[in-house]
Design a protein around this motif. Sequence first.
Motif, PDB file in Angstrom:
ATOM      1  N   GLY A 370       0.792  -1.232   0.000  1.00  0.00           N
ATOM      2  CA  GLY A 370       0.000   0.000   0.000  1.00  0.00           C
ATOM      3  C   GLY A 370       0.818   1.273   0.000  1.00  0.00           C
ATOM      4  N   TYR A 564      -7.994  -7.078  -0.961  1.00  0.00           N
ATOM      5  CA  TYR A 564      -8.130  -7.472  -2.359  1.00  0.00           C
ATOM      6  C   TYR A 564      -7.779  -8.942  -2.520  1.00  0.00           C
ATOM      7  CZ  TYR A 564      -9.193  -2.803  -3.921  1.00  0.00           C
ATOM      8  OH  TYR A 564      -9.830  -1.621  -4.142  1.00  0.00           O
ATOM      9  N   PHE A 581       5.313  -5.207 -10.105  1.00  0.00           N
ATOM     10  CA  PHE A 581       4.795  -4.234  -9.132  1.00  0.00           C
ATOM     11  C   PHE A 581       5.329  -4.594  -7.744  1.00  0.00           C
ATOM     12  CE2 PHE A 581       1.351  -2.504  -6.386  1.00  0.00           C
ATOM     13  CZ  PHE A 581       1.572  -1.183  -6.682  1.00  0.00           C
ATOM     14  N   ALA A 585       2.432  -8.106  -0.313  1.00  0.00           N
ATOM     15  CA  ALA A 585       1.258  -8.902   0.042  1.00  0.00           C
ATOM     16  C   ALA A 585       0.924  -9.903  -1.054  1.00  0.00           C
ATOM     17  CB  ALA A 585       0.056  -7.996   0.291  1.00  0.00           C
ATOM     18  N   ILE A 586       1.504  -9.701  -2.253  1.00  0.00           N
ATOM     19  CA  ILE A 586       1.203 -10.601  -3.367  1.00  0.00           C
ATOM     20  C   ILE A 586       2.353 -11.598  -3.513  1.00  0.00           C
ATOM     21  CG2 ILE A 586       0.457 -10.717  -5.774  1.00  0.00           C
ATOM     22  CD1 ILE A 586      -0.127  -7.744  -5.652  1.00  0.00           C
ATOM     23  N   ILE A 596      -2.982 -13.307  -2.872  1.00  0.00           N
ATOM     24  CA  ILE A 596      -2.746 -12.172  -1.977  1.00  0.00           C
ATOM     25  C   ILE A 596      -2.873 -12.648  -0.536  1.00  0.00           C
ATOM     26  CG2 ILE A 596      -3.668  -9.938  -1.203  1.00  0.00           C
ATOM     27  CD1 ILE A 596      -4.392  -9.359  -4.121  1.00  0.00           C
ATOM     28  N   CYS A 601      -2.403  -7.319   3.090  1.00  0.00           N
ATOM     29  CA  CYS A 601      -3.008  -6.371   2.154  1.00  0.00           C
ATOM     30  C   CYS A 601      -3.612  -5.192   2.909  1.00  0.00           C
ATOM     31  CB  CYS A 601      -4.080  -7.078   1.347  1.00  0.00           C
ATOM     32  SG  CYS A 601      -5.000  -5.975   0.260  1.00  0.00           S
ATOM     33  N   GLY A 603      -5.363  -2.864   1.200  1.00  0.00           N
ATOM     34  CA  GLY A 603      -6.532  -2.439   0.441  1.00  0.00           C
ATOM     35  C   GLY A 603      -6.338  -1.184  -0.387  1.00  0.00           C
ATOM     36  N   GLY A 605      -5.640  -1.025  -3.505  1.00  0.00           N
ATOM     37  CA  GLY A 605      -6.330  -1.235  -4.773  1.00  0.00           C
ATOM     38  C   GLY A 605      -5.492  -0.970  -6.005  1.00  0.00           C
ATOM     39  N   VAL A 606      -4.230  -0.597  -5.844  1.00  0.00           N
ATOM     40  CA  VAL A 606      -3.414  -0.271  -7.013  1.00  0.00           C
ATOM     41  C   VAL A 606      -3.188  -1.501  -7.879  1.00  0.00           C
ATOM     42  CG1 VAL A 606      -1.211   0.657  -7.818  1.00  0.00           C
ATOM     43  CG2 VAL A 606      -2.312   1.657  -5.821  1.00  0.00           C
ATOM     44  N   CYS A 607      -3.006  -2.673  -7.247  1.00  0.00           N
ATOM     45  CA  CYS A 607      -2.776  -3.890  -8.032  1.00  0.00           C
ATOM     46  C   CYS A 607      -3.945  -4.167  -8.972  1.00  0.00           C
ATOM     47  CB  CYS A 607      -2.511  -5.079  -7.124  1.00  0.00           C
ATOM     48  SG  CYS A 607      -3.834  -5.387  -5.936  1.00  0.00           S
TER      49      CYS A 607
HETATM   50  S1  SF4 Z   1      -4.570  -3.870  -2.736  1.00  0.00           S
HETATM   51 FE1  SF4 Z   1      -3.047  -4.946  -3.917  1.00  0.00          FE
HETATM   52  S2  SF4 Z   1      -1.326  -3.567  -4.063  1.00  0.00           S
HETATM   53 FE2  SF4 Z   1      -2.644  -2.805  -2.426  1.00  0.00          FE
HETATM   54  S3  SF4 Z   1      -1.826  -3.750  -0.590  1.00  0.00           S
HETATM   55 FE3  SF4 Z   1      -3.414  -5.111  -1.292  1.00  0.00          FE
HETATM   56  S4  SF4 Z   1      -2.344  -6.590  -2.575  1.00  0.00           S
HETATM   57 FE4  SF4 Z   1      -0.943  -4.872  -2.297  1.00  0.00          FE
END
Ligand code: SF4
Lengths: 623, 191
Positions: A370, A564, A581, A585-586, A596, A601, A603, A605-607
């Motif tokens: 995040g 996510y 990226f 968390a991924i 994930i 995570c 949250g 949301g960029v992924c």
């Molecule tokens: S939403 Fe996606 S990019 Fe953001 S923290 Fe969770 S897994 Fe990582």
Amino acid sequence: MVKAIIAGSAGEKKLLLGNEAIARGALEAGISSATAYPGTPSTEIIEAIAEVARDYGIYVEWSTNEKVALEIGIGVSMMGLRALVAMKHVGLNVASDPLMSLGYTGVIGGLVVVSADDPNAHSSQNEQDNRIYGIHANIPVFEPSTVQEAKDLTRELFDLSEEFQMSVILRTTTRLAHSRSQVVFGEVVRPNREAVFHRDPEKWALLPPYNLAKHRDVLVKLDKLSEHLSSFRFNTVEKVDGDVAVVTSGVAYNYVKEALEELDLALSVFKLASVYPLPRKLALEALSYGKVIVVEELEPVLEWQLKVLAYEEGMKAEIHGKDLFPRVGELNKELVKAGLSRALGIRYEAPPAVMPSVELPRRPPVLCPGCGHRSTYYAVKIAAQRLRVKPVYANDIGCYTLGFYPPYQMADFTWSMGSSIGIGLGIARFSKEPVVAFIGDSTFFHAGIPALINAVYNRTPMLVIVMDNGITAMTGHQPHPGSGVGVFGEEKPAIRIEEVARAAGVKFVEVVDAYDIIAMRDAVERAIKYMREAGEPAVIVSRRPCALMVLREKRRRGESIKRYTVMKEKCINCGICVDRFACPAIVREGDGKVTIIPDLCTGCGVCATICPAKAIREVEVDE
Amino acid sequence: MSRRSVVIAGVGGQGLITIGSVLGEALMAKNYNVSVGEIHGLSQRGGSVAVFLKYGEGAVSPVVTQGEADLIVGLELIETVRRLPLLKRDGSVVVNDFLLPPPASKSIPTRGELLSNLSRVKSYVVDARELALKAGSEIAVNMVMLGAALATKILDLDIPDIENLLSKRFKGDVLRVNMEALRLGYQSIKE
Ligand code: SF4
Ligand code: SF4
């Protein structure tokens, strides 16, 4: 309310961090002011004082940089009051200009400058040994060995500073600053002196007729201090029969004690809390032994001084030090055991160890899940690809330095506070490829602004991306002039980076949401085109509050956190989210499929926005 | 008086420092000479972290060296195996059954490989996340591990020593969750 860690009455016993012990010592000394710029391993000193500052009428602040913090301390001392100034070792470089003259002028109110050194460079760009700064600046240097001593010594150094009218450097190292031990509290003194400006232009003016006289004076004072220190209660000798003496200081003393115990050896131990100047009489006593083994971390500061003294006094002691112990990195009990054994010609064997039989991957620190810095880097990379340029990536000191590591590798250099712009200017003068400098908000205020002004004044084309997460995140979330809050979380005017940039004369200034990859990408493309055409610097402020801080706030307020998830059936396993990226968390599961980890995570949301197959979506969670 | 060395190993952000300071305070309350060494800073960003705790009579430096630890409390598998050289030959390991591969690393050992490394010494494997969730929050993983560490009986501490401390530090729901997590962790080793 949890009681402040350093609050408590005399006789009370608490488990304190070395830094907290220093804070308590300053409280017991009745300081009126405490100033600092955050930097590991020094940060907790001011944090601990801030918790009690209002109760005791202590002025406390996070200063813009270490030079300013020291200058405030000097001013407070001129008012006859006691001041503590804290910084990490490299911070003293920033403050070195006023420091060098402070050695000449001396002080009125006690002034203790804490330099928290970082042997092993756990979280620093180098291992510099700031005991040498003391020698260079004619400022006495003291070093505690235990957490209890960190408190007691700090307290007493204020008296000593006033008695000799000299500021002093209290040097600690990471291992002491960040170790916890029991501390018995002493009496707290409230700052109740009257503040009076000690008008004495001859003392304070560093002007030609006075400077050399001051230099002479301070040398005399140091000699006197050296005599005095032989009976300083923190310089101790543990004498046993035999012709070998160990001389040590700081945290190394503990390793010496443990090592002697395990090797079942009895040697005389001279523990010097004052490393500069040396306590003359004690030093001569140590040199009267046939063999002297100096155990100290990093540079041979004690060893050099002892060797000079031995030569001058014609003493024949065999002096060992860095021939036995490493000059690089930290010491520990095993290294000390090995060194002592060599000096004494004893056989030494390291204890047996269970070695891992698998190869373990390195685990460098990473940008948090995040984190807005990640999406900023990602967007800049795409913009550079689209423009078909290979920028020189100039990087600076902060969380975003972690962009050095794969997969980003967007730090072609990283130097010291503000240097991304400064060094970038030199490169931009000659480079055909554009220079993109990354700098954090706190670093921008600390040392970025003068370099940016230079870019405007000297018309140097360069893109400066200020990664603004609203806080000094790296060191644990201390506010700065852009944060809109002060050291207690109280409201303060927030200085806007974009306004500073415009006022400095930057014509291209844009502010973008760090999570908005498309907007960021487009802004970078515009900026690079602009600087190429106009031949002038451009500034983009990439803004998003620090994810770690937002998450903590949410948890504190009991708010739910979005999460996510990867829809397995839609995922085409392109690896963009995990390999390029690289949100921590991924991860890839055993079967190679992307997934994930829900607990990690945040949250953001960029992924979901970068996944080409639209395979990532929000999930409902209730906590 | 016993003299012990403990290494708490894991990844930044897992609450290792809390385990160290809770153990340290509890031991201090029992009049031991305590030293807890921590590495802060960069390590808060998901890097590899170790907290060293030593207590007993005489000098206790803030660093645990090769072959010195009586106990390793591991919150992640890779990091636990990484610290194995610090363990005494007859020392013990309590480890959270959790594998967090470092981002963007190529070769990651399997859970099986890591566990078989740990089986060369006396070790206990705990599913701390499950127990923490059972107690009420995934954040309590560190309390589960703390409970498990106590159950090895290597330290001169027992559940009530820690409960005393926690009830000074926390209140209400947080306290309840932490206490429950501590207890579940303890039982997981007892059985
Ligand atoms: S939403 Fe996606 S990019 Fe953001 S923290 Fe969770 S897994 Fe990582
Ligand atoms: S602490 Fe904040 S700024 Fe630093 S990496 Fe984590 S989210 Fe990003």
